[in-house]
Write an enzyme that holds these catalytic residues in place. Sequence first.
Site, short mmCIF file in Angstrom:
data_model
loop_
_atom_site.label_atom_id
_atom_site.label_comp_id
_atom_site.label_asym_id
_atom_site.label_seq_id
_atom_site.Cartn_x
_atom_site.Cartn_y
_atom_site.Cartn_z
N ASP A 67 5.33 9.15 -2.01
CA ASP A 67 6.32 9.15 -0.94
C ASP A 67 7.55 8.31 -1.29
OD1 ASP A 67 4.82 6.80 -0.86
OD2 ASP A 67 3.92 7.24 1.07
N ASN A 136 -3.63 2.59 10.50
CA ASN A 136 -3.88 3.70 11.43
C ASN A 136 -4.53 4.89 10.70
OD1 ASN A 136 -1.79 4.67 9.90
ND2 ASN A 136 -0.32 4.86 11.57
N HIS A 138 -3.33 6.29 7.92
CA HIS A 138 -2.42 7.19 7.20
C HIS A 138 -2.67 7.13 5.69
CE1 HIS A 138 1.00 3.94 6.95
NE2 HIS A 138 0.36 3.99 5.80
N GLU A 143 1.00 10.39 9.06
CA GLU A 143 0.58 9.58 10.19
C GLU A 143 -0.42 10.36 11.05
OE1 GLU A 143 1.52 6.59 10.17
OE2 GLU A 143 3.68 6.32 9.90
C1 F6R Z 1 2.36 3.97 -0.21
C2 F6R Z 1 1.69 4.77 0.80
C3 F6R Z 1 0.99 4.17 1.97
C4 F6R Z 1 0.23 2.89 1.65
C5 F6R Z 1 -0.41 2.33 2.91
C6 F6R Z 1 -1.12 1.01 2.65
O1 F6R Z 1 2.96 4.78 -1.19
O2 F6R Z 1 1.74 5.96 0.69
O3 F6R Z 1 0.13 5.13 2.52
O4 F6R Z 1 -0.74 3.17 0.68
O5 F6R Z 1 0.57 2.13 3.89
O6 F6R Z 1 -0.17 0.04 2.36
P1 F6R Z 1 -0.59 -1.39 1.83
O7 F6R Z 1 -1.20 -1.19 0.49
O8 F6R Z 1 0.70 -2.16 1.74
O9 F6R Z 1 -1.56 -1.94 2.83
#
Ligand code: F6R
Length: 244
Positions: A67, A136, A138, A143
């Site tokens: 992303d 959550n 995701h 989401e």
């Molecule tokens: C990042 C991504 C997100 C993260 C998720 C966890 O490229 O796609 O889905 O993997 O938000 O983030 P952290 O590792 O910061 O807890």
Amino acid sequence: MKIYQAKDYNDMSRKAANIISAQIIMKPDCVLGLATGSTPVGTYKQLVDWYQKGDLDFSKVKTANLDEYKGLSKDNSQSYYYFMQEHLFKHVNIKEKNTHIPDGTETDAEKAAEDYEAIISGLGGVDLQLLGIGHNGHIGFNEPSDIYPKDTHVVDLQESTIEANKRFFDSIDEVPRQAYTMGIGTIMRARKILLLVSGAEKADILYESICGPVTPSVPASILQLHPDVIIVADEAALSKMGIS
Ligand code: F6R
């Protein structure tokens, strides 16, 4: 699905780096799907370390990131392009032309999404997709929702995600409200998936994702249906699973 328990964040990072290294050794021109966020930072650090010791060669590796924030250019220090340069790409012998991240500056969302799907298909699909998980549930920026978005698309980030990501910005107002992300279908088409989870604050969502019903309201729960998923999680993250 295989679950490997790591002692702590560092142990999780080493185990994950070992799995990614094995992939690169077995298929030097593999396509890695990569993630940003705090979870994979230690994994990238370990890969850089092994590269510097001469144990890894990225010269044929290709990558496609999950992303990118919509509206952020490559030189914005909060862009995922910048993150990947800082944490991995500039430290190893990967070729810039072999690295791919959705184009955050493309204002035509449909075009950005179609272009990115075409890039991934052109690469022959993803061999190993690295994932973190949001509080959550995701994955990527998919989401909780009523449906599983199939392909790469633009998303409106949820308040909880904006709140969680504000730590990387000077103020919450600077956190972009939209992002381009691989869809759930894009992620599920990867031949192998490696999900990393660390910390007690992810224990509930990990439990729900793995042991709860498969539902788009917990996007990561879809991973239960993938034929080749490896989860590397530390003891704290696995604390609700009753397996330690
Ligand atoms: C990042 C991504 C997100 C993260 C998720 C966890 O490229 O796609 O889905 O993997 O938000 O983030 P952290 O590792 O910061 O807890």
